[in-house]
Structures are given as structure tokens and as C-alpha cells.
Motif scaffolding. Sequence first.
Motif, PDB file in Angstrom:
ATOM      1  N   GLY A 350      -6.402  -5.922  -0.735  1.00 51.39           N
ATOM      2  CA  GLY A 350      -6.350  -7.074  -0.900  1.00 51.39           C
ATOM      3  C   GLY A 350      -6.462  -7.366  -2.286  1.00 51.39           C
ATOM      4  O   GLY A 350      -5.309  -8.602  -2.220  1.00 51.39           O
ATOM      5  N   SER A 351      -6.857  -7.205  -3.322  1.00 49.10           N
ATOM      6  CA  SER A 351      -6.699  -6.975  -4.594  1.00 49.10           C
ATOM      7  C   SER A 351      -5.401  -6.455  -5.658  1.00 49.10           C
ATOM      8  O   SER A 351      -4.878  -6.582  -6.238  1.00 49.10           O
ATOM      9  CB  SER A 351      -8.120  -6.251  -5.525  1.00 49.10           C
ATOM     10  N   MET A 352      -4.970  -5.435  -5.132  1.00 51.08           N
ATOM     11  CA  MET A 352      -4.024  -4.700  -5.412  1.00 51.08           C
ATOM     12  C   MET A 352      -2.932  -5.183  -5.603  1.00 51.08           C
ATOM     13  O   MET A 352      -2.403  -6.083  -4.496  1.00 51.08           O
ATOM     14  CB  MET A 352      -4.099  -2.879  -4.515  1.00 51.08           C
ATOM     15  N   PRO A 353      -2.272  -4.898  -6.031  1.00 56.68           N
ATOM     16  CA  PRO A 353      -0.630  -5.258  -6.490  1.00 56.68           C
ATOM     17  C   PRO A 353      -0.005  -5.180  -5.887  1.00 56.68           C
ATOM     18  O   PRO A 353       0.163  -3.835  -5.570  1.00 56.68           O
ATOM     19  CB  PRO A 353      -0.316  -5.456  -8.280  1.00 56.68           C
ATOM     20  N   HIS A 354       1.360  -6.327  -5.019  1.00 55.44           N
ATOM     21  CA  HIS A 354       2.182  -5.178  -3.925  1.00 55.44           C
ATOM     22  C   HIS A 354       4.000  -4.595  -5.051  1.00 55.44           C
ATOM     23  O   HIS A 354       3.584  -5.168  -6.230  1.00 55.44           O
ATOM     24  CB  HIS A 354       2.498  -6.519  -3.429  1.00 55.44           C
ATOM     25  N   SER A 355       3.490  -3.589  -4.308  1.00 52.36           N
ATOM     26  CA  SER A 355       4.973  -3.103  -4.742  1.00 52.36           C
ATOM     27  C   SER A 355       4.959  -2.197  -6.141  1.00 52.36           C
ATOM     28  O   SER A 355       5.834  -2.243  -7.183  1.00 52.36           O
ATOM     29  CB  SER A 355       5.869  -3.666  -5.027  1.00 52.36           C
ATOM     30  N   PHE A 356       3.792  -1.481  -6.237  1.00 55.56           N
ATOM     31  CA  PHE A 356       3.590  -1.163  -7.195  1.00 55.56           C
ATOM     32  C   PHE A 356       3.891   0.649  -8.005  1.00 55.56           C
ATOM     33  O   PHE A 356       4.085   0.770  -8.746  1.00 55.56           O
ATOM     34  CB  PHE A 356       2.181  -1.056  -8.104  1.00 55.56           C
ATOM     35  N   MET A 357       5.098   0.891  -6.351  1.00 50.24           N
ATOM     36  CA  MET A 357       5.013   2.438  -6.589  1.00 50.24           C
ATOM     37  C   MET A 357       5.917   2.173  -5.279  1.00 50.24           C
ATOM     38  O   MET A 357       6.181   1.994  -4.982  1.00 50.24           O
ATOM     39  CB  MET A 357       3.800   3.235  -6.738  1.00 50.24           C
ATOM     40  N   LYS A 358       7.114   3.274  -6.378  1.00 49.59           N
ATOM     41  CA  LYS A 358       8.154   3.812  -5.214  1.00 49.59           C
ATOM     42  C   LYS A 358       7.691   5.822  -4.492  1.00 49.59           C
ATOM     43  O   LYS A 358       7.423   6.011  -5.500  1.00 49.59           O
ATOM     44  CB  LYS A 358       9.494   4.053  -6.150  1.00 49.59           C
ATOM     45  N   LEU A 359       7.481   5.294  -3.574  1.00 47.55           N
ATOM     46  CA  LEU A 359       6.913   6.864  -2.430  1.00 47.55           C
ATOM     47  C   LEU A 359       8.150   7.402  -2.940  1.00 47.55           C
ATOM     48  O   LEU A 359       9.634   7.008  -3.077  1.00 47.55           O
ATOM     49  CB  LEU A 359       6.338   6.431  -1.589  1.00 47.55           C
ATOM     50  N   ASN A 360       8.128   8.499  -2.216  1.00 49.48           N
ATOM     51  CA  ASN A 360       9.667  10.177  -2.112  1.00 49.48           C
ATOM     52  C   ASN A 360      10.342   9.404  -1.139  1.00 49.48           C
ATOM     53  O   ASN A 360      11.412   9.805  -1.459  1.00 49.48           O
ATOM     54  CB  ASN A 360       8.527  10.803  -1.587  1.00 49.48           C
ATOM     55  N   ASN A 361      10.634   8.572  -0.387  1.00 43.74           N
ATOM     56  CA  ASN A 361      11.005   8.669   1.015  1.00 43.74           C
ATOM     57  C   ASN A 361      11.419   6.970   0.069  1.00 43.74           C
ATOM     58  O   ASN A 361      12.675   6.547   1.095  1.00 43.74           O
ATOM     59  CB  ASN A 361      10.330   8.108   2.097  1.00 43.74           C
ATOM     60  N   GLY A 362      11.395   6.395  -0.025  1.00 42.40           N
ATOM     61  CA  GLY A 362      11.738   5.347  -0.958  1.00 42.40           C
ATOM     62  C   GLY A 362      11.382   4.188  -0.930  1.00 42.40           C
ATOM     63  O   GLY A 362      11.794   2.866  -1.107  1.00 42.40           O
ATOM     64  N   SER A 363      10.442   3.999   0.199  1.00 39.10           N
ATOM     65  CA  SER A 363       9.821   2.591   0.290  1.00 39.10           C
ATOM     66  C   SER A 363       8.928   2.286  -0.785  1.00 39.10           C
ATOM     67  O   SER A 363       8.722   3.258  -1.339  1.00 39.10           O
ATOM     68  CB  SER A 363       9.278   2.942   1.458  1.00 39.10           C
ATOM     69  N   ASP A 364       8.502   0.607  -0.748  1.00 40.55           N
ATOM     70  CA  ASP A 364       7.734   0.297  -1.767  1.00 40.55           C
ATOM     71  C   ASP A 364       6.090   0.873  -0.774  1.00 40.55           C
ATOM     72  O   ASP A 364       5.422   0.698   0.212  1.00 40.55           O
ATOM     73  CB  ASP A 364       7.644  -0.847  -1.655  1.00 40.55           C
ATOM     74  N   PHE A 365       5.153   1.239  -2.160  1.00 42.06           N
ATOM     75  CA  PHE A 365       3.435   0.968  -1.654  1.00 42.06           C
ATOM     76  C   PHE A 365       2.675  -0.002  -2.872  1.00 42.06           C
ATOM     77  O   PHE A 365       3.293  -0.130  -3.422  1.00 42.06           O
ATOM     78  CB  PHE A 365       3.265   2.085  -1.983  1.00 42.06           C
ATOM     79  N   GLY A 366       2.351  -0.780  -1.715  1.00 34.46           N
ATOM     80  CA  GLY A 366       1.488  -1.562  -2.474  1.00 34.46           C
ATOM     81  C   GLY A 366       0.243  -2.231  -2.189  1.00 34.46           C
ATOM     82  O   GLY A 366       0.251  -2.080  -0.298  1.00 34.46           O
ATOM     83  N   GLY A 367      -0.609  -2.954  -2.696  1.00 39.25           N
ATOM     84  CA  GLY A 367      -1.219  -4.066  -1.723  1.00 39.25           C
ATOM     85  C   GLY A 367      -1.190  -5.072  -1.035  1.00 39.25           C
ATOM     86  O   GLY A 367       0.037  -5.597  -1.775  1.00 39.25           O
ATOM     87  N   TYR A 368      -1.924  -6.198  -1.151  1.00 35.77           N
ATOM     88  CA  TYR A 368      -1.726  -6.896  -0.682  1.00 35.77           C
ATOM     89  C   TYR A 368      -1.399  -8.826  -2.301  1.00 35.77           C
ATOM     90  O   TYR A 368      -1.240  -9.989  -1.957  1.00 35.77           O
ATOM     91  CB  TYR A 368      -2.782  -7.712   0.206  1.00 35.77           C
ATOM     92  N   SER A 369      -2.163  -8.074  -3.180  1.00 35.59           N
ATOM     93  CA  SER A 369      -2.249  -8.644  -4.057  1.00 35.59           C
ATOM     94  C   SER A 369      -2.728 -10.471  -4.095  1.00 35.59           C
ATOM     95  O   SER A 369      -2.132 -11.181  -5.003  1.00 35.59           O
ATOM     96  CB  SER A 369      -0.461  -9.373  -4.819  1.00 35.59           C
ATOM     97  N   GLY A 370      -3.256 -10.100  -3.530  1.00 35.15           N
ATOM     98  CA  GLY A 370      -4.399 -12.000  -2.750  1.00 35.15           C
ATOM     99  C   GLY A 370      -5.690 -12.532  -3.602  1.00 35.15           C
ATOM    100  O   GLY A 370      -5.253 -13.086  -3.611  1.00 35.15           O
ATOM    101  N   VAL A 371      -6.113 -11.044  -3.426  1.00 35.99           N
ATOM    102  CA  VAL A 371      -7.708 -11.757  -4.485  1.00 35.99           C
ATOM    103  C   VAL A 371      -6.965 -12.269  -6.008  1.00 35.99           C
ATOM    104  O   VAL A 371      -7.169 -11.082  -6.475  1.00 35.99           O
ATOM    105  CB  VAL A 371      -8.496 -11.031  -4.555  1.00 35.99           C
ATOM    106  N   SER A 372      -7.445 -14.161  -6.129  1.00 35.62           N
ATOM    107  CA  SER A 372      -7.486 -14.293  -7.240  1.00 35.62           C
ATOM    108  C   SER A 372      -8.146 -15.245  -8.631  1.00 35.62           C
ATOM    109  O   SER A 372      -7.873 -16.033  -7.768  1.00 35.62           O
ATOM    110  CB  SER A 372      -5.119 -15.623  -6.752  1.00 35.62           C
ATOM    111  N   PRO A 373      -8.458 -14.812  -8.873  1.00 31.44           N
ATOM    112  CA  PRO A 373      -9.572 -14.836  -9.502  1.00 31.44           C
ATOM    113  C   PRO A 373      -9.350 -16.359 -10.636  1.00 31.44           C
ATOM    114  O   PRO A 373      -7.749 -16.398 -11.029  1.00 31.44           O
ATOM    115  CB  PRO A 373      -9.948 -13.968 -10.926  1.00 31.44           C
ATOM    116  N   LEU A 374      -9.747 -17.196 -10.533  1.00 32.45           N
ATOM    117  CA  LEU A 374      -9.690 -18.851 -10.755  1.00 32.45           C
ATOM    118  C   LEU A 374      -9.574 -19.054 -12.336  1.00 32.45           C
ATOM    119  O   LEU A 374     -10.618 -18.695 -12.618  1.00 32.45           O
ATOM    120  CB  LEU A 374     -10.418 -19.692 -10.092  1.00 32.45           C
TER     121      LEU A 374
END
Length: 642
Positions: A350-374
Motif C-alpha cells: 500500500g505504501s509503494m509508488p505505482h508504475s515504478f518499473m516496466k516488466l519484460n512483458n511491457g506491463s507496469d509494476f507498482g504498488g498502491y501509492s496510498g499510505v500518505s503521511p500528513l
Amino acid sequence: MKNILNIIEKRVLATLTGGLLLLSSCGYLDVVPPEQPGLGDATKDYETTLGFLYSCYAGIRMPMTYSGVESGADEWALPPLWNEGHHGIVYNNQTPTSLSGGWTWGSLYQFAGQCYLFLDKLKEAQDVTEEQKAEFRAETDFLLAYYHYQTLVMYGPCPILDGFVPMNAPSTDFPGRSHFDYVVDYIVDKLDKAAETLPADRDQEKWGRATSTMAKALKARLLVYAASPLWNGSFPYPEWRNTNFETPGYGTELVSHSYDPKKWERARAACEDALNHALSHGFALYDDLELYERERIALPYIPGLDTSTPEGKEFQKRVMLMRYLVTTRVGDGNKEIIFPHPNNGDMVIGSMPHSFMKLNNGSDFGGYSGVSPLLSTTASYFYTASGKRPAEDPEFTPENQWFASAGLRGREDIVKFNVGREPRFYAWLAFDGGDFSNSLMDGKPIKLRLRDRETHGMNLNKTPRDNNVTGFMSQKFIVPKLSINRSGSWLNNQSKPRPLIRLAELYLNLAECEAALGQNDKAIAHLNVIRERAGVPDLTTSDINNPLSMTDWVRNERFIELWGEGHRYYDIRRWMIAPETMAEGKRTGLNALEKENPSFEDYNKVVPINQPYVWTSRMYLRPVFKNEVYKNGHNMVQAPGY
């Protein structure tokens, strides 16, 4: 024998030889399960008896999730479309008719019932020595104390179930809520009794089972809570009391309404005892500055830091030290964690940024980018490199320039607010233009581009639900060497325990008592143990009331050091400061959700979080499900305000 943490992780409710020990009800009125076929086999030898005991541990809660009770604090925000338990709590949507938002009352009493069942069957255990039975009983005393403690601090005065209650007993025979102080004494007695028998520490094979150090530490925490304003003279509902049920010595009263300084003295003695006991039995603040090198991980990028100097490299090492602190276990040399939980929780992906890497098959890999410190609390409470809050540090960038570019070559998106901060800020938080993690992107850190819709920024077409809310990200609990390769496989994704109690808390608990008792020199000394490990300059007497009071320094240090570990929910309530940070309009962040691909200036505006946050006094306690009150209507009263 497997490590108990691994066993518990697989046995949320244990399957024992001969039958399932499942607790079928959701309430404390059904604490004793009916006799089940094959239950006698549950103690036929040492191993099955031990397995039965392990099933009693399975109710130990994981507080570091975004759906549980402890998420209802002021540390971070979540995307509104997630509609998690977090939202139900902070929006004040919890009612006696809803079990959302981390309902725990029923399960806590269920596991108390599991403990009583175990104690009853332990008498029949085969191939178990009297010494082993004594240790098992002590572990069960600890667990009964823990389950009552959890109920008490979440729901307030609660029923005490100190033994079997026959299943056919009339509802009038079931207890109502006991006075808060009476329940505290019951739990303390259980913990004292357990500590007399339990070992002070466990080897790696048994790590996670109850110890005398865990018992003393939990006792110390409970007594600090009991001495705090909410439970020591300032409870906001003075008329709340039982209707029929009476607590011995207290009548129908549920909460004491006069301040008692002796509660702080009692807490201080318990905190000192717990800390000394831990230190004398080998527990120590985690201090391995070289693990990154043994794991062949590069030191992290720190904006504006001169890493060519010994001081600069030491700073980087401190950042790594704090990352390892919460992602290593006793087998890795971590002697700080006193009470571990086996589960990683759900905050990593839930903390990881989304779309941080392109995989070999061309798809995006990422997290949910949601845990957002105030920004309003977290990012503003973490210290500068000088050991002060940014707003109170005369050597730090003036506030009207905080969100201007720091002008770092190749890192122009980094603002001045994020330069010149303390090691814990860089260890656990992340921001636009900075790095996230050490190795996550196929062995490399992620350079955050939080304004770019094609990578980590808001993209309503690709990730309509999963967008960062505040412009800050959490990287606490991310294992430093965790990596995702181009095939999408997770590498070095070890299951790491979460610290339910660690040694740093014991120092902070003691400092809080000393501050409450006017013992500033002692409080400063104990805070400085924590600050020195974190790489923060010592606090001095000249810092007190300039402008933070001693109590405020203690609270701020606690906020930083224990950030995201499940403490803050209880702290803001017991201190009765929740209206200052939890009410409507109090939570702020950067303008991360205004539009896709925002300009630097648009993104770096401070704005209130656009969610229906609210605070009312009833939120100090959680409601009890209506069926629990209905089933025991003669003795049970609802929490005030519900």
C-alpha cells in the motif's frame, strides 16, 4: 521445532489433532466453546499440548494496517475511494450496528475463552512435566492479560472474565463493565504472576512466546495509559456509569473523575522496573551501522548532504540503521524488539509508488501509492538536522520558503522543506524528487516523480483509486534489500516481524512519567538515549519551554520514534489532544490530487485534505456491537455517545 512466529502466522485459529478448536460466536457471552469431538486429543502429548497453547497466541493483533483500529490516528491519510476501516474511524462512522473499522471486541473475548479452555485441558496433558505446565500457565496468564488490555484501551471499562462461565448460565450471570482502575489492577496482577515464572528472553527458536520482559513492558505501558488525562480525572462523560452491575469497591462508577498523581508514581516505578529488567537481560537499542555493507546495499541518497565527509557518511548509515531497526529480527542481531508480531501487514504494498518499473512483458509494476503521511503532523513533527521541529528551528529554512525548489542539480523537484532533516525523516518518509527504498526497482532505488501521471503521479485512467493524497510517502517497514526483478518476481521478500513493543518505547514511557512528575533532568536523559541512536543532537535544559514544554518534547519524540507502529491512536486519545489534529480541516498535505501533471507551483501548495474528517468526544472509545448489549442488557451498558 519451527519458530513460534511462523507457526502463529499459519494458525490464525489452530487446527489441532482430533478436531478444530474454533470459537463460533462473536461475543464475550460465549467465551467457552462447547465440548467438541476429539478435544481430549489436544493434550495427548507434549507437541499437541504445545500446539494447543500456540492457538491461544493467534489472537495477538497486528496494529500496523490501514484497515484496523490503530489506523484511526493523525499520522497519514488514505485515498478516499479505498473506503477502508481507517475511513470509518476518522469519519466518525462507527456505530453499534456496524462491525467495520477493525471490530475486535468479540475476537478478543474469544481468545480469552481459548485460554480458559487450554487451562482446563492442561490438567490432563500427557508427557508434560509440572515445570512445563507451570510455564504454559504463565504464558496463558500473559495472554489473558493481553486480551483484557486490548479490550480496555480500545473500549474503555470492560467485563473481566476470570474463569469459566457455563454455557447455560442466564445472561444476568455474565459480568458487565468493571471500573477502569479495577480492570487495570486485574491485568497488572496477571502480568506480575506471569513474570514470576516466565524466562526473561527466548532463543530464536522460541522467539515470540511470552517472557517476563514482555509482561513487565506491557504492565508499564498500561500504567502509563492509566495515569494519562483521559483515565486520570478528565474523562469527558462524568455521568457515564453502570445501571445494575457493580464493581467491588467502586459501585456503579466506571471511571475515576479526580486526578491522582500517585498513578504517575506507580507508572514510573513499573517503567523503571521494565527498562532495568530488559537491559539486565541483554536487550539493547539496535545499533548495527554496518549491516548495509554486509548485505551489499548502497547507502541512500540524502538531498543536500555532503557524503564526502565522515559526518555525511555517518548520517547515511543512521538512515539505514533506522530502516533495519523495524525490518530485522533477533536472528539478524536485533535485540531491541521485546514483543514481536509475525505478520508484515498490508502497509508495504500500500505504501509503494505505482508504475515504478516496466516488466519484460511491457506491463507496469507498482504498488498502491496510498499510505500518505500528513504534512500537518508527520512531515512537520519530524525534526530538522538540529533536532527541532522545522517551524521552531531558527537555523532551518524560513517557513515562507519551505516549498520552493532547493535547487539541487538533477533533483529540482526537491523542495527546501525536505533538505536538512534528521535521519528518521529520510529513513521512513519519501517525497517528490527523492528516492524510495534501496533496491526495490530491480536492485535500485526509485527516484520519485510524483507529478508525472505516467509514473508515480495521479492518473485517473490507470489508477483511479490508488493515488497519493498528501505528496509524501511512507517507506517504513520496507526491507532494504527487497527487490522486484523485470520478470515481476519479488526477491529477498523475507517475512519480517513487526515490533509490538520494543526497547525504545520503554525509554519513552519512563521519560513521560518523569516529565509528568517534574523530573525534567531524568526525562531529558532518557530522551537523549533515543535521540543519540537516531543521530539527533541532544536535548538540553535550555530547550525546555523554548517553545515546547518537557511534556511536549516527550510526546513529539514518541511520535517520531514510534511513527506508524500503532501507538498514536491511543496516545492522542489518552492525552486528549485529538481535537488539535483530528478535527475537520486540521489535516493538510500538498496539492497532490488537484490535477494530472501539475506544475511545480501547483503541486507544492499546502491544502487541507479533502475528506470528511471529524472529531467528537465519543471517538475516545469504540462502540460495542448492539447484539452484545442486547444479549446482556441487564448488566451491559453502551459506550457514551453511541
